[in-house]
Write a protein that holds these residues in place. Structure first.
Motif, PDB file in Angstrom:
ATOM      1  N   ALA A  62     -56.866 -29.938   9.502  1.00  0.00           N
ATOM      2  CA  ALA A  62     -55.542 -30.353   9.165  1.00  0.00           C
ATOM      3  C   ALA A  62     -53.956 -29.444   9.247  1.00  0.00           C
ATOM      4  O   ALA A  62     -53.153 -29.874   9.654  1.00  0.00           O
ATOM      5  CB  ALA A  62     -55.649 -30.783   7.373  1.00  0.00           C
ATOM      6  N   SER A  63     -54.697 -28.138   9.113  1.00  0.00           N
ATOM      7  CA  SER A  63     -53.613 -27.019   9.327  1.00  0.00           C
ATOM      8  C   SER A  63     -53.140 -27.077  10.692  1.00  0.00           C
ATOM      9  O   SER A  63     -51.981 -26.950  10.962  1.00  0.00           O
ATOM     10  CB  SER A  63     -54.367 -25.832   8.876  1.00  0.00           C
ATOM     11  OG  SER A  63     -53.090 -24.705   9.139  1.00  0.00           O
ATOM     12  N   ALA A  64     -54.056 -27.032  11.600  1.00  0.00           N
ATOM     13  CA  ALA A  64     -53.748 -27.103  13.155  1.00  0.00           C
ATOM     14  C   ALA A  64     -52.935 -28.336  13.374  1.00  0.00           C
ATOM     15  O   ALA A  64     -51.946 -28.155  14.204  1.00  0.00           O
ATOM     16  CB  ALA A  64     -55.018 -27.006  13.844  1.00  0.00           C
ATOM     17  N   ARG A  65     -53.298 -29.378  12.895  1.00  0.00           N
ATOM     18  CA  ARG A  65     -52.423 -30.571  13.254  1.00  0.00           C
ATOM     19  C   ARG A  65     -50.971 -30.426  12.715  1.00  0.00           C
ATOM     20  O   ARG A  65     -50.126 -30.927  13.397  1.00  0.00           O
ATOM     21  CB  ARG A  65     -53.145 -31.781  12.428  1.00  0.00           C
ATOM     22  CG  ARG A  65     -53.237 -33.084  13.303  1.00  0.00           C
ATOM     23  CD  ARG A  65     -53.799 -34.153  12.463  1.00  0.00           C
ATOM     24  NE  ARG A  65     -54.217 -34.156  11.322  1.00  0.00           N
ATOM     25  CZ  ARG A  65     -55.685 -33.681  11.019  1.00  0.00           C
ATOM     26  NH1 ARG A  65     -56.689 -33.610  11.919  1.00  0.00           N
ATOM     27  NH2 ARG A  65     -56.003 -33.838   9.739  1.00  0.00           N
ATOM     28  N   THR A  66     -51.017 -30.147  11.392  1.00  0.00           N
ATOM     29  CA  THR A  66     -49.724 -29.694  10.887  1.00  0.00           C
ATOM     30  C   THR A  66     -48.864 -28.555  11.843  1.00  0.00           C
ATOM     31  O   THR A  66     -47.713 -29.124  12.009  1.00  0.00           O
ATOM     32  CB  THR A  66     -49.814 -29.256   9.409  1.00  0.00           C
ATOM     33  OG1 THR A  66     -50.501 -30.120   8.607  1.00  0.00           O
ATOM     34  CG2 THR A  66     -48.319 -28.975   8.884  1.00  0.00           C
ATOM     35  N   TRP A  67     -49.489 -27.621  12.161  1.00  0.00           N
ATOM     36  CA  TRP A  67     -48.652 -26.787  12.858  1.00  0.00           C
ATOM     37  C   TRP A  67     -48.143 -27.151  14.193  1.00  0.00           C
ATOM     38  O   TRP A  67     -47.116 -27.112  14.477  1.00  0.00           O
ATOM     39  CB  TRP A  67     -49.399 -25.479  13.096  1.00  0.00           C
ATOM     40  CG  TRP A  67     -49.721 -24.554  11.969  1.00  0.00           C
ATOM     41  CD1 TRP A  67     -50.752 -23.925  11.406  1.00  0.00           C
ATOM     42  CD2 TRP A  67     -48.466 -23.795  11.223  1.00  0.00           C
ATOM     43  NE1 TRP A  67     -50.589 -23.377  10.493  1.00  0.00           N
ATOM     44  CE2 TRP A  67     -49.119 -23.035  10.364  1.00  0.00           C
ATOM     45  CE3 TRP A  67     -47.150 -23.726  11.334  1.00  0.00           C
ATOM     46  CZ2 TRP A  67     -48.524 -22.207   9.433  1.00  0.00           C
ATOM     47  CZ3 TRP A  67     -46.408 -22.971  10.443  1.00  0.00           C
ATOM     48  CH2 TRP A  67     -47.194 -22.123   9.648  1.00  0.00           C
ATOM     49  N   THR A  68     -48.901 -27.912  14.765  1.00  0.00           N
ATOM     50  CA  THR A  68     -48.604 -28.848  16.238  1.00  0.00           C
ATOM     51  C   THR A  68     -47.773 -29.894  16.003  1.00  0.00           C
ATOM     52  O   THR A  68     -46.684 -29.630  16.918  1.00  0.00           O
ATOM     53  CB  THR A  68     -49.930 -29.316  16.848  1.00  0.00           C
ATOM     54  OG1 THR A  68     -51.176 -28.284  16.847  1.00  0.00           O
ATOM     55  CG2 THR A  68     -49.601 -29.788  18.119  1.00  0.00           C
ATOM     56  N   LEU A  69     -47.658 -30.437  15.134  1.00  0.00           N
ATOM     57  CA  LEU A  69     -46.787 -31.519  14.925  1.00  0.00           C
ATOM     58  C   LEU A  69     -45.417 -31.058  14.493  1.00  0.00           C
ATOM     59  O   LEU A  69     -44.237 -31.354  15.074  1.00  0.00           O
ATOM     60  CB  LEU A  69     -47.150 -32.475  13.941  1.00  0.00           C
ATOM     61  CG  LEU A  69     -48.306 -33.519  14.164  1.00  0.00           C
ATOM     62  CD1 LEU A  69     -48.589 -34.195  12.782  1.00  0.00           C
ATOM     63  CD2 LEU A  69     -47.772 -34.375  15.219  1.00  0.00           C
ATOM     64  N   VAL A  70     -45.309 -29.761  13.690  1.00  0.00           N
ATOM     65  CA  VAL A  70     -44.017 -29.262  13.094  1.00  0.00           C
ATOM     66  C   VAL A  70     -43.646 -28.520  14.278  1.00  0.00           C
ATOM     67  O   VAL A  70     -42.308 -28.397  14.508  1.00  0.00           O
ATOM     68  CB  VAL A  70     -44.446 -28.714  11.642  1.00  0.00           C
ATOM     69  CG1 VAL A  70     -43.138 -27.939  11.587  1.00  0.00           C
ATOM     70  CG2 VAL A  70     -44.719 -29.721  10.752  1.00  0.00           C
ATOM     71  N   GLY A  71     -44.632 -27.768  14.965  1.00  0.00           N
ATOM     72  CA  GLY A  71     -43.939 -26.483  15.892  1.00  0.00           C
ATOM     73  C   GLY A  71     -43.530 -27.478  17.128  1.00  0.00           C
ATOM     74  O   GLY A  71     -42.696 -26.747  17.671  1.00  0.00           O
TER      75      GLY A  71
END
Length: 162
Positions: free
Chosen positions: A88-97
């Motif tokens: 979930a964290s990797a997905r969040t960083w990818t989407l936001v970054g």
């Protein structure tokens, strides 16, 4: 003369102090949990390079990998295969970054020396570097989208200002 005195079994007379002890323990445990969870996903600043902070160069040396393109902010996430919050964290960083921030995932089990050196106590732990490769801070736990946006906004804004 006084009337007959009531006698209670020993367990009943000890009940009140025991209940108070349990109540105090619950309050302390709840406060500790609340303080820990309040910090989850938030950016904590790291030591400066003078004080032995980790840099992208030291991570590259420890992992043997080129971790980022020069001039781009980087988030290095230490995670594990079985960690659901890590995905979930990797997905969040990818989407936001998006295109502005490079996300590098390192398996904590494959880099135990690095995990020990950095004092990583939970996964995911994300190390945040600005566009110059200087450590900005670390995030323990999975950040919310709002927390990640704030962190990425500060990284991207600082990189454009420089």
């Amino acid at each position: 003369m006084s009337g007959p005195r009531a006698t209670y079994p020993r367990g009943v007379t000890d009940l009140l102090p025991r209940l108070l002890a349990v109540l105090v323990l619950l309050v302390v445990a709840t406060a500790a949990w609340w303080l820990t969870e309040r910090r989850r996903g938030s950016l904590r600043t790291t030591r400066t390079e003078r004080e032995g902070a980790v840099t992208l160069e030291t991570l590259r040396a420890a992992t043997g990998r080129q971790l980022a393109e020069p001039g781009r902010p980087v988030v290095v996430q230490l995670s594990s295969e079985v960690c659901t919050p890590c995905r979930a964290s990797a997905r969040t960083w990818t989407l936001v970054g998006g295109e502005d921030v490079t996300l590098v995932e390192l398996d904590a089990a494959e880099h135990l020396d690095l995990v020990r050196t950095l004092g990583v106590m939970r996964t995911p732990t994300s190390l945040v570097f600005d566009h110059t490769g200087t450590a900005v801070g670390r995030v323990s736990g999975a950040p919310t989208a709002t927390q990640a946006r704030e962190i990425v906004g500060g990284l991207v804004g600082a990189g454009r200002a420089a």
